[in-house]
Design a protein around this motif. Structure first.
Motif, PDB file in Angstrom:
ATOM      1  N   TYR A  30       0.829  -1.196   0.000  1.00 61.98           N
ATOM      2  CA  TYR A  30       0.000   0.000   0.000  1.00 61.98           C
ATOM      3  C   TYR A  30       0.872   1.258   0.000  1.00 61.98           C
ATOM      4  O   TYR A  30       0.639   2.187  -0.764  1.00 61.98           O
ATOM      5  N   ILE A  48       2.529   1.759  -3.395  1.00 61.62           N
ATOM      6  CA  ILE A  48       1.574   2.300  -4.379  1.00 61.62           C
ATOM      7  C   ILE A  48       1.300   3.764  -4.086  1.00 61.62           C
ATOM      8  O   ILE A  48       1.250   4.593  -5.000  1.00 61.62           O
ATOM      9  N   ARG A  49       1.147   4.101  -2.816  1.00 67.55           N
ATOM     10  CA  ARG A  49       0.872   5.485  -2.424  1.00 67.55           C
ATOM     11  C   ARG A  49       2.030   6.416  -2.812  1.00 67.55           C
ATOM     12  O   ARG A  49       1.807   7.519  -3.315  1.00 67.55           O
ATOM     13  N   ARG A  50       3.259   5.986  -2.605  1.00 72.82           N
ATOM     14  CA  ARG A  50       4.423   6.803  -2.980  1.00 72.82           C
ATOM     15  C   ARG A  50       4.464   7.007  -4.495  1.00 72.82           C
ATOM     16  O   ARG A  50       4.740   8.109  -4.975  1.00 72.82           O
ATOM     17  N   ALA A  51       4.186   5.951  -5.250  1.00 72.25           N
ATOM     18  CA  ALA A  51       4.182   6.056  -6.715  1.00 72.25           C
ATOM     19  C   ALA A  51       3.090   7.022  -7.177  1.00 72.25           C
ATOM     20  O   ALA A  51       3.312   7.840  -8.076  1.00 72.25           O
ATOM     21  N   TYR A  52       1.930   6.945  -6.547  1.00 74.03           N
ATOM     22  CA  TYR A  52       0.831   7.852  -6.884  1.00 74.03           C
ATOM     23  C   TYR A  52       1.207   9.300  -6.573  1.00 74.03           C
ATOM     24  O   TYR A  52       1.002  10.196  -7.397  1.00 74.03           O
ATOM     25  N   ASP A  53       1.754   9.533  -5.393  1.00 71.00           N
ATOM     26  CA  ASP A  53       2.154  10.892  -5.019  1.00 71.00           C
ATOM     27  C   ASP A  53       3.202  11.450  -5.974  1.00 71.00           C
ATOM     28  O   ASP A  53       3.156  12.619  -6.355  1.00 71.00           O
ATOM     29  N   HIS A  54       4.145  10.612  -6.360  1.00 69.57           N
ATOM     30  CA  HIS A  54       5.182  11.039  -7.294  1.00 69.57           C
ATOM     31  C   HIS A  54       4.577  11.361  -8.658  1.00 69.57           C
ATOM     32  O   HIS A  54       4.907  12.377  -9.278  1.00 69.57           O
ATOM     33  N   ALA A  55       3.676  10.524  -9.129  1.00 69.78           N
ATOM     34  CA  ALA A  55       3.076  10.699 -10.454  1.00 69.78           C
ATOM     35  C   ALA A  55       2.179  11.931 -10.507  1.00 69.78           C
ATOM     36  O   ALA A  55       2.193  12.669 -11.491  1.00 69.78           O
ATOM     37  N   LYS A  56       1.408  12.174  -9.458  1.00 66.71           N
ATOM     38  CA  LYS A  56       0.463  13.297  -9.510  1.00 66.71           C
ATOM     39  C   LYS A  56       1.165  14.652  -9.490  1.00 66.71           C
ATOM     40  O   LYS A  56       0.587  15.651  -9.900  1.00 66.71           O
ATOM     41  N   ASP A  57       2.402  14.691  -9.021  1.00 64.29           N
ATOM     42  CA  ASP A  57       3.153  15.941  -8.984  1.00 64.29           C
ATOM     43  C   ASP A  57       4.009  16.161 -10.230  1.00 64.29           C
ATOM     44  O   ASP A  57       4.640  17.199 -10.367  1.00 64.29           O
TER      45      ASP A  57
END
Length: 66
Positions: free
Chosen positions: A25, A28-37
């Motif tokens: 989890y 996935i959360r770190r990848a999402y945070d990186h991608a959204k920025d």
């Protein structure tokens, strides 16, 4: 029917998430945070949103004309 589909999807997501565990989890959360920025993804999202808006407007226009 839609409520049943939602509950089935929610249940499947819960079970799969529980099996993956907290570490996955967080990954996935770190990848999402990186991608959204990422400015490239922001630009792409804006382009896709504009194309989707155009497609919806064209579909509405087509339906009105019928």
């Amino acid at each position: 029917m839609a409520k049943l589909s939602f509950l089935a999807g929610f249940g499947a997501g819960y079970v799969l998430g529980a099996r993956a565990g907290r570490e996955r989890y967080e990954q996935i959360r770190r990848a999402y945070d990186h991608a959204k920025d990422d400015p490239r993804l922001q630009s792409l999202a804006g382009t896709l949103r504009a194309q989707a808006d155009h497609a919806v407007a064209a579909a509405k226009s087509e339906l009105r004309d019928r």
